[in-house]
Design a protein around this motif. Structure first.
Motif, PDB file in Angstrom:
ATOM      1  N   PRO A 158       3.068   6.962 -13.992  1.00 50.66           N
ATOM      2  CA  PRO A 158       2.359   6.065 -13.073  1.00 50.66           C
ATOM      3  C   PRO A 158       1.380   6.817 -12.181  1.00 50.66           C
ATOM      4  O   PRO A 158       1.565   7.995 -11.866  1.00 50.66           O
ATOM      5  CB  PRO A 158       3.486   5.438 -12.251  1.00 50.66           C
ATOM      6  N   GLY A 159       0.343   6.116 -11.785  1.00 50.18           N
ATOM      7  CA  GLY A 159      -0.639   6.690 -10.873  1.00 50.18           C
ATOM      8  C   GLY A 159      -2.033   6.228 -11.219  1.00 50.18           C
ATOM      9  O   GLY A 159      -2.249   5.438 -12.137  1.00 50.18           O
ATOM     10  N   LEU A 160      -2.985   6.730 -10.456  1.00 52.64           N
ATOM     11  CA  LEU A 160      -4.373   6.359 -10.650  1.00 52.64           C
ATOM     12  C   LEU A 160      -4.972   7.065 -11.857  1.00 52.64           C
ATOM     13  O   LEU A 160      -4.764   8.264 -12.066  1.00 52.64           O
ATOM     14  CB  LEU A 160      -5.191   6.710  -9.406  1.00 52.64           C
ATOM     15  N   LEU A 176       4.425  13.302   1.693  1.00 55.39           N
ATOM     16  CA  LEU A 176       4.022  12.003   1.151  1.00 55.39           C
ATOM     17  C   LEU A 176       2.656  11.570   1.640  1.00 55.39           C
ATOM     18  O   LEU A 176       1.986  10.768   0.985  1.00 55.39           O
ATOM     19  CB  LEU A 176       5.044  10.927   1.538  1.00 55.39           C
ATOM     20  N   SER A 177       2.257  12.045   2.814  1.00 58.23           N
ATOM     21  CA  SER A 177       1.024  11.554   3.436  1.00 58.23           C
ATOM     22  C   SER A 177      -0.089  12.597   3.457  1.00 58.23           C
ATOM     23  O   SER A 177      -1.070  12.441   4.188  1.00 58.23           O
ATOM     24  CB  SER A 177       1.321  11.081   4.865  1.00 58.23           C
ATOM     25  N   MET A 178       0.048  13.644   2.662  1.00 56.81           N
ATOM     26  CA  MET A 178      -1.025  14.638   2.582  1.00 56.81           C
ATOM     27  C   MET A 178      -2.175  14.102   1.727  1.00 56.81           C
ATOM     28  O   MET A 178      -1.943  13.410   0.722  1.00 56.81           O
ATOM     29  CB  MET A 178      -0.496  15.935   1.971  1.00 56.81           C
ATOM     30  N   PRO A 179      -3.431  14.390   2.092  1.00 56.72           N
ATOM     31  CA  PRO A 179      -4.560  13.962   1.254  1.00 56.72           C
ATOM     32  C   PRO A 179      -4.459  14.551  -0.146  1.00 56.72           C
ATOM     33  O   PRO A 179      -4.008  15.689  -0.323  1.00 56.72           O
ATOM     34  CB  PRO A 179      -5.783  14.516   2.004  1.00 56.72           C
ATOM     35  N   LEU A 180      -4.882  13.774  -1.121  1.00 55.02           N
ATOM     36  CA  LEU A 180      -4.842  14.201  -2.512  1.00 55.02           C
ATOM     37  C   LEU A 180      -6.282  14.353  -2.999  1.00 55.02           C
ATOM     38  O   LEU A 180      -6.946  13.372  -3.347  1.00 55.02           O
ATOM     39  CB  LEU A 180      -4.084  13.165  -3.347  1.00 55.02           C
ATOM     40  N   GLN A 230       5.376  10.080  -4.353  1.00 56.26           N
ATOM     41  CA  GLN A 230       4.588  11.207  -3.887  1.00 56.26           C
ATOM     42  C   GLN A 230       3.282  10.646  -3.318  1.00 56.26           C
ATOM     43  O   GLN A 230       3.030   9.447  -3.405  1.00 56.26           O
ATOM     44  CB  GLN A 230       4.301  12.170  -5.040  1.00 56.26           C
ATOM     45  N   GLN A 231       2.469  11.533  -2.741  1.00 58.26           N
ATOM     46  CA  GLN A 231       1.216  11.021  -2.215  1.00 58.26           C
ATOM     47  C   GLN A 231       0.382  10.456  -3.364  1.00 58.26           C
ATOM     48  O   GLN A 231       0.444  10.925  -4.497  1.00 58.26           O
ATOM     49  CB  GLN A 231       0.451  12.101  -1.436  1.00 58.26           C
ATOM     50  N   GLY A 232      -0.350   9.379  -3.055  1.00 61.90           N
ATOM     51  CA  GLY A 232      -1.129   8.711  -4.083  1.00 61.90           C
ATOM     52  C   GLY A 232      -0.295   7.855  -5.019  1.00 61.90           C
ATOM     53  O   GLY A 232      -0.820   7.385  -6.038  1.00 61.90           O
ATOM     54  N   GLU A 271       6.162   9.269  -9.548  1.00 63.89           N
ATOM     55  CA  GLU A 271       7.466   8.634  -9.372  1.00 63.89           C
ATOM     56  C   GLU A 271       7.341   7.099  -9.413  1.00 63.89           C
ATOM     57  O   GLU A 271       6.251   6.550  -9.247  1.00 63.89           O
ATOM     58  CB  GLU A 271       8.113   9.107  -8.079  1.00 63.89           C
ATOM     59  N   PRO A 272       8.472   6.391  -9.581  1.00 65.93           N
ATOM     60  CA  PRO A 272       8.404   4.947  -9.887  1.00 65.93           C
ATOM     61  C   PRO A 272       8.472   4.016  -8.683  1.00 65.93           C
ATOM     62  O   PRO A 272       8.963   2.898  -8.812  1.00 65.93           O
ATOM     63  CB  PRO A 272       9.620   4.755 -10.794  1.00 65.93           C
ATOM     64  N   GLN A 273       7.997   4.424  -7.508  1.00 63.51           N
ATOM     65  CA  GLN A 273       8.062   3.551  -6.332  1.00 63.51           C
ATOM     66  C   GLN A 273       7.404   2.195  -6.607  1.00 63.51           C
ATOM     67  O   GLN A 273       7.958   1.146  -6.289  1.00 63.51           O
ATOM     68  CB  GLN A 273       7.367   4.219  -5.138  1.00 63.51           C
ATOM     69  N   PHE A 274       6.225   2.208  -7.201  1.00 67.51           N
ATOM     70  CA  PHE A 274       5.505   0.957  -7.450  1.00 67.51           C
ATOM     71  C   PHE A 274       6.297   0.077  -8.410  1.00 67.51           C
ATOM     72  O   PHE A 274       6.498  -1.123  -8.164  1.00 67.51           O
ATOM     73  CB  PHE A 274       4.110   1.258  -8.014  1.00 67.51           C
ATOM     74  N   ALA A 275       6.767   0.654  -9.515  1.00 71.99           N
ATOM     75  CA  ALA A 275       7.480  -0.134 -10.520  1.00 71.99           C
ATOM     76  C   ALA A 275       8.784  -0.698  -9.969  1.00 71.99           C
ATOM     77  O   ALA A 275       9.169  -1.828 -10.284  1.00 71.99           O
ATOM     78  CB  ALA A 275       7.756   0.728 -11.754  1.00 71.99           C
TER      79      ALA A 275
END
Length: 296
Positions: free
Chosen positions: A280-282, A252-256, A124-126, A130-134
């Motif tokens: 996961p996330g900031l 996916l590319s919308m500002p958060l 998802q944005q930011g 979801e586990p894209q990074f992992a």
């Protein structure tokens, strides 16, 4: 290692048409580049998270023969795994599949034919939820040096905006210059790419494998603010050297906008970490003289 979305939600993402079209265009381009690198050899595509309809497998078979491309798919959710295998069988596409595994791509150890292309859209944005990074963190070190990944890079940048004024301009995308002019860019938070992952992996392989967080910069709010006071995370997705998903072209590319952080003031500090694991996330800490707000 992150949220696995339901089959129904996964199917609904096909209504994000520009995203789907551009990912497919990037895959076609990478297949053709791999064919140029290894003429006459079958291109091996590693595809974690295909969901219940495996769109990038199904669509690619319309353009390439089973002798030209083969897929290894990894799907965690049992219903999506069963549906994906069913649609491949129903369309008679079994010859395109090296392996269709029910398992976790974060734990997957690749064996067999070297991978030429890794494609995954599990985000998802930011890069939250979801586990894209992992998944990239696990799979990228297993790739051959000349293998390509889609997307090439996902960059998160910090910025400030005035969402009320900005949204008052927005009738659709692309944004008018008057809306973008209200923003202030604070700088890069992180970039997820094959290069950034491999640089850290080669430097500290054991620490890399154990990592449950990813160091990112802190930000100090500058003195000249205007009325752009909302801390915002912007997601930039570069699929290859020619293709990107621009702001507003996809969810996916919308500002958060980080609504839990109050309007910032000059001198405030935003301290960030990117957490892996189940959520996961900031994670951020907002510091101001005589005030401290912790959120994630």
């Amino acid at each position: 290692y992150g949220e696995v979305i339901s089959p129904g939600y996964a199917i609904s993402t096909m209504q994000d048409p520009i995203r789907t079209a551009k990912y497919l265009q990037a895959l076609i381009a990478d297949i053709r580049k791999a064919q140029e690198r290894r003429p006459g050899q079958r291109v091996h595509i590693l595809y974690p998270g295909p969901g219940p309809n495996a769109p990038f497998l199904i669509l690619a078979t319309a353009l390439f023969s089973a002798g030209e491309i083969g897929f290894s798919c990894i799907e965690y959710m049992e219903q999506s795994y069963s549906a994906g295998k069913h649609i491949v069988a129903a369309l008679g596409l079994e010859d395109y599949v090296y392996e269709y595994r029910h398992g976790d791509a974060v734990l997957y150890g690749h064996k067999g034919e070297p991978v030429d292309v890794l494609i995954a859209e599990i985000m998802q944005q930011g890069l939250r939820g979801e586990p894209q990074f992992a998944i990239f963190k696990n799979l990228v070190p297993q790739l051959a040096e000349d293998a390509t990944v889609i997307p090439r890079a996902v960059e998160l940048r910090a910025g400030l905006c005035n969402p009320h004024k900005e949204y008052s301009h927005v009738k659709g995308y692309p944004l008018p210059a008057a809306a973008v002019a209200l923003r202030q860019d604070l700088g890069e938070i992180l970039t997820l790419s094959k290069e950034t992952l491999m640089e850290r992996y080669k430097r500290e392989p054991k620490r890399y494998e154990r990592a449950q967080e990813w160091d990112v910069p802190d930000f100090k709010i500058p003195p000249a603010l205007g009325d752009a006071l909302a801390f915002t995370v912007y997601t930039f997705i570069r699929l290859n050297d020619e293709l990107e998903i621009a702001e507003g072209e996809s969810g996916l590319s919308m500002p958060l906008v980080i609504h839990d952080i109050p309007n910032v003031q000059p001198g405030d500090e935003i301290r960030l970490q990117f957490k892996l694991g189940a959520t996961p996330g900031l994670v951020y800490q907002h510091h101001r003289p005589r005030m401290s707000i912790l959120n994630g």
